[in-house]
Motif scaffolding. Structure first.
Motif, PDB file in Angstrom:
ATOM      1  N   PHE A  10       0.829  -1.205   0.000  1.00 35.31           N
ATOM      2  CA  PHE A  10       0.000   0.000   0.000  1.00 35.31           C
ATOM      3  C   PHE A  10       0.864   1.255   0.000  1.00 35.31           C
ATOM      4  CE2 PHE A  10      -1.961   3.483   2.349  1.00 35.31           C
ATOM      5  CZ  PHE A  10      -3.101   3.705   1.591  1.00 35.31           C
ATOM      6  N   ASN A  11       1.891   1.282   0.850  1.00 38.41           N
ATOM      7  CA  ASN A  11       2.745   2.461   0.967  1.00 38.41           C
ATOM      8  C   ASN A  11       3.527   2.713  -0.325  1.00 38.41           C
ATOM      9  OD1 ASN A  11       3.426   4.581   2.906  1.00 38.41           O
ATOM     10  ND2 ASN A  11       5.521   3.805   2.698  1.00 38.41           N
ATOM     11  N   GLU A  12       3.998   1.643  -0.966  1.00 39.49           N
ATOM     12  CA  GLU A  12       4.719   1.811  -2.234  1.00 39.49           C
ATOM     13  C   GLU A  12       3.781   2.329  -3.321  1.00 39.49           C
ATOM     14  OE1 GLU A  12       8.074   1.478  -2.944  1.00 39.49           O
ATOM     15  OE2 GLU A  12       8.238   1.374  -0.768  1.00 39.49           O
ATOM     16  N   GLY A  13       2.546   1.828  -3.358  1.00 46.04           N
ATOM     17  CA  GLY A  13       1.561   2.333  -4.319  1.00 46.04           C
ATOM     18  C   GLY A  13       1.230   3.788  -4.066  1.00 46.04           C
ATOM     19  N   LEU A  14       1.088   4.137  -2.790  1.00 51.54           N
ATOM     20  CA  LEU A  14       0.824   5.533  -2.426  1.00 51.54           C
ATOM     21  C   LEU A  14       1.992   6.424  -2.835  1.00 51.54           C
ATOM     22  CD1 LEU A  14      -0.913   7.681  -1.067  1.00 51.54           C
ATOM     23  CD2 LEU A  14       0.113   7.006   1.129  1.00 51.54           C
ATOM     24  N   ALA A  15       3.215   5.939  -2.666  1.00 53.32           N
ATOM     25  CA  ALA A  15       4.393   6.718  -3.065  1.00 53.32           C
ATOM     26  C   ALA A  15       4.336   7.039  -4.555  1.00 53.32           C
ATOM     27  CB  ALA A  15       5.675   5.948  -2.729  1.00 53.32           C
ATOM     28  N   PHE A  16       3.984   6.061  -5.353  1.00 53.12           N
ATOM     29  CA  PHE A  16       3.886   6.278  -6.798  1.00 53.12           C
ATOM     30  C   PHE A  16       2.798   7.297  -7.115  1.00 53.12           C
ATOM     31  CE2 PHE A  16       2.200   4.993 -11.012  1.00 53.12           C
ATOM     32  CZ  PHE A  16       3.310   5.341 -11.769  1.00 53.12           C
ATOM     33  N   ALA A  21       1.063  12.776  -8.573  1.00 52.52           N
ATOM     34  CA  ALA A  21       0.320  13.963  -8.144  1.00 52.52           C
ATOM     35  C   ALA A  21       1.227  15.185  -8.105  1.00 52.52           C
ATOM     36  CB  ALA A  21      -0.319  13.719  -6.773  1.00 52.52           C
ATOM     37  N   ALA A  22       2.459  15.011  -7.639  1.00 50.59           N
ATOM     38  CA  ALA A  22       3.394  16.138  -7.599  1.00 50.59           C
ATOM     39  C   ALA A  22       3.645  16.677  -9.005  1.00 50.59           C
ATOM     40  CB  ALA A  22       4.713  15.713  -6.945  1.00 50.59           C
ATOM     41  N   VAL A 102       0.894  13.901   3.985  1.00 49.86           N
ATOM     42  CA  VAL A 102       0.835  12.524   3.465  1.00 49.86           C
ATOM     43  C   VAL A 102       2.192  12.129   2.873  1.00 49.86           C
ATOM     44  CG1 VAL A 102      -0.239  11.013   1.744  1.00 49.86           C
ATOM     45  CG2 VAL A 102      -1.657  12.555   3.110  1.00 49.86           C
ATOM     46  N   ALA A 103       2.818  13.039   2.131  1.00 49.85           N
ATOM     47  CA  ALA A 103       4.132  12.746   1.546  1.00 49.85           C
ATOM     48  C   ALA A 103       5.179  12.506   2.635  1.00 49.85           C
ATOM     49  CB  ALA A 103       4.568  13.888   0.626  1.00 49.85           C
ATOM     50  N   LEU A 104       5.117  13.289   3.693  1.00 52.49           N
ATOM     51  CA  LEU A 104       6.066  13.133   4.791  1.00 52.49           C
ATOM     52  C   LEU A 104       5.905  11.779   5.488  1.00 52.49           C
ATOM     53  CD1 LEU A 104       8.269  14.391   6.591  1.00 52.49           C
ATOM     54  CD2 LEU A 104       6.435  15.317   8.001  1.00 52.49           C
ATOM     55  N   VAL A 105       4.672  11.421   5.813  1.00 54.00           N
ATOM     56  CA  VAL A 105       4.422  10.131   6.482  1.00 54.00           C
ATOM     57  C   VAL A 105       4.800   8.976   5.564  1.00 54.00           C
ATOM     58  CG1 VAL A 105       2.623   8.625   7.426  1.00 54.00           C
ATOM     59  CG2 VAL A 105       2.680  11.050   8.055  1.00 54.00           C
ATOM     60  N   ASN A 106       4.423   9.070   4.294  1.00 53.74           N
ATOM     61  CA  ASN A 106       4.740   8.024   3.329  1.00 53.74           C
ATOM     62  C   ASN A 106       6.255   7.836   3.208  1.00 53.74           C
ATOM     63  OD1 ASN A 106       5.498   7.721   0.151  1.00 53.74           O
ATOM     64  ND2 ASN A 106       3.865   6.316   0.766  1.00 53.74           N
ATOM     65  N   THR A 107       6.973   8.925   3.085  1.00 54.13           N
ATOM     66  CA  THR A 107       8.427   8.854   2.933  1.00 54.13           C
ATOM     67  C   THR A 107       9.086   8.318   4.207  1.00 54.13           C
ATOM     68  OG1 THR A 107       8.380  10.667   1.345  1.00 54.13           O
ATOM     69  CG2 THR A 107      10.494  10.184   2.375  1.00 54.13           C
ATOM     70  N   ALA A 108       8.592   8.740   5.358  1.00 48.44           N
ATOM     71  CA  ALA A 108       9.146   8.247   6.630  1.00 48.44           C
ATOM     72  C   ALA A 108       8.929   6.741   6.767  1.00 48.44           C
ATOM     73  CB  ALA A 108       8.523   8.996   7.802  1.00 48.44           C
ATOM     74  N   LEU A 109       7.721   6.269   6.447  1.00 53.56           N
ATOM     75  CA  LEU A 109       7.443   4.827   6.531  1.00 53.56           C
ATOM     76  C   LEU A 109       8.293   4.044   5.541  1.00 53.56           C
ATOM     77  CD1 LEU A 109       3.556   4.696   6.964  1.00 53.56           C
ATOM     78  CD2 LEU A 109       5.292   4.016   8.635  1.00 53.56           C
TER      79      LEU A 109
END
Length: 122
Positions: A10-16, A21-22, A102-109
């Motif tokens: 899930f986290n890798e998909g969210l990162a993509f 989005a960026a 969201v980007a910060l939490v995703n990157t930290a995880l």
């Protein structure tokens, strides 16, 4: 901290999705930042294009120039930060803060997960 497999996926998909989005936000900002149509097109292509090139060179999983983790995190902070600033400039402050959070939490995880995998030899 190694993430459970479903959370990792899930986290890798969210990162993509955050990366896409960026780029979309930077294109939107570029289009809205000028009056002249030619300049609008130039900015709408150049802003996300520059971000994508920098990301591909230094932060992508198969980056052309592998850099230490600090360098990858710097590129991510610059691209995601630019997208958050662009959202704010587009008069979307809540979106800007939400995107940045969201980007910060995703990157930290993702960073913690990768470090745990490296220490376990996975």
């Amino acid at each position: 901290m190694k993430l459970p497999a479903p959370l990792h996926v899930f986290n890798e998909g969210l990162a993509f999705l955050l990366e896409l989005a960026a780029l979309a936000v930077l294109a939107w900002w570029g289009w809205e930042s000028a009056e002249n149509t030619a300049l609008r097109l130039l900015l709408a292509i150049a802003a996300p294009g520059f971000a994508a090139v920098v990301w591909g060179l230094f932060a992508a999983p198969r980056a052309r120039f592998p850099v230490p983790l600090a360098g990858v995190l710097l590129v991510k902070a610059l691209v995601f930060g630019a997208a958050a600033v662009a959202l704010h400039a587009l008069d979307r402050p809540v979106w800007a803060v939400s995107f940045a959070a969201v980007a910060l939490v995703n990157t930290a995880l993702a960073t913690a997960d990768r470090r745990a995998a490296m220490h376990r030899g996975a």
